[in-house]
Design a protein around this motif. Sequence first.
Motif, short mmCIF file in Angstrom:
data_model
loop_
_atom_site.label_atom_id
_atom_site.label_comp_id
_atom_site.label_asym_id
_atom_site.label_seq_id
_atom_site.Cartn_x
_atom_site.Cartn_y
_atom_site.Cartn_z
N VAL A 125 0.84 -1.20 0.00
CA VAL A 125 0.00 0.00 0.00
C VAL A 125 0.88 1.25 0.00
N ARG A 126 1.89 1.26 0.82
CA ARG A 126 2.82 2.40 0.87
C ARG A 126 3.41 2.67 -0.51
N ASP A 127 3.88 1.63 -1.17
CA ASP A 127 4.52 1.80 -2.48
C ASP A 127 3.52 2.25 -3.54
N ALA A 128 2.30 1.72 -3.50
CA ALA A 128 1.26 2.14 -4.44
C ALA A 128 0.91 3.61 -4.21
N MET A 129 0.83 4.01 -2.94
CA MET A 129 0.55 5.41 -2.63
C MET A 129 1.67 6.32 -3.09
N ALA A 130 2.90 5.89 -2.87
CA ALA A 130 4.05 6.70 -3.28
C ALA A 130 4.02 6.94 -4.79
N ALA A 131 3.74 5.90 -5.55
CA ALA A 131 3.68 6.04 -7.01
C ALA A 131 2.55 6.98 -7.41
N TRP A 132 1.38 6.82 -6.79
CA TRP A 132 0.25 7.68 -7.11
C TRP A 132 0.54 9.14 -6.72
N ILE A 133 1.12 9.34 -5.56
CA ILE A 133 1.45 10.71 -5.12
C ILE A 133 2.45 11.34 -6.07
N ASP A 134 3.46 10.60 -6.50
CA ASP A 134 4.41 11.14 -7.47
C ASP A 134 3.70 11.53 -8.76
N ASP A 135 2.80 10.68 -9.23
CA ASP A 135 2.07 10.97 -10.48
C ASP A 135 1.15 12.17 -10.33
N GLU A 136 0.46 12.25 -9.22
CA GLU A 136 -0.57 13.29 -9.07
C GLU A 136 -0.08 14.61 -8.50
N PHE A 137 0.94 14.56 -7.67
CA PHE A 137 1.39 15.78 -7.02
C PHE A 137 2.80 16.20 -7.43
N GLY A 138 3.57 15.28 -7.97
CA GLY A 138 4.97 15.55 -8.23
C GLY A 138 5.28 16.46 -9.39
N ALA A 139 4.48 16.43 -10.40
CA ALA A 139 4.76 17.22 -11.60
C ALA A 139 3.96 18.52 -11.62
N GLN A 140 3.88 19.17 -10.47
CA GLN A 140 3.13 20.41 -10.32
C GLN A 140 1.65 20.25 -10.62
N LYS A 141 1.17 19.01 -10.54
CA LYS A 141 -0.26 18.77 -10.76
C LYS A 141 -0.99 18.90 -9.43
N THR A 142 -2.26 19.12 -9.53
CA THR A 142 -3.10 19.14 -8.33
C THR A 142 -4.36 18.34 -8.60
N VAL A 143 -4.18 17.03 -8.57
CA VAL A 143 -5.26 16.09 -8.87
C VAL A 143 -6.39 16.81 -9.45
#
Length: 143
Positions: A125-143
């Motif tokens: 779960v931690r790793d899945a969340m980390a990947a999702w957070i990187d995708d959604e918040f990492g590239a200056q995105k705001t879900v």
Amino acid sequence: MTTKKIRVLFVCTANAARSQMAEGLLRARYGDRYEVFSAGTRQSTVSPHAIAAMREIGIDISHHRSKTLDEFTGQSMDIAVTVCDRAHQVCPVIPFAKKTVHYGFLDPHTVQGSSEDIAGAYRSVRDAMAAWIDDEFGAQKTV
């Protein structure tokens, strides 16, 4: 000139594991851009398994405490993210958030088996969340 941080609230049922891990991950990875919180539809205690899984990747959430949504009434959030299906059913829209989104993750607390099986579920779960957070918040995105 300082830029105002985007306020993000992660919500799950008990604020014991998933929302706590998401809070720790977003703060550790992108805390320069986001002010991060977590809450539950009910209060519990932070899972020792969640604390251990996060400690493995160098993030300390042992000082976190379980909170309910009531603690945030009157505050404004830019984004609320429900990270479990049950919290999403109970609160499909967080009224004090400008935007509510849902991304459900497996509840590691429901996994049965050996201590290694349980630890593996929290890691997954931690790793899945980390990947999702990187995708959604990492590239200056705001879900």
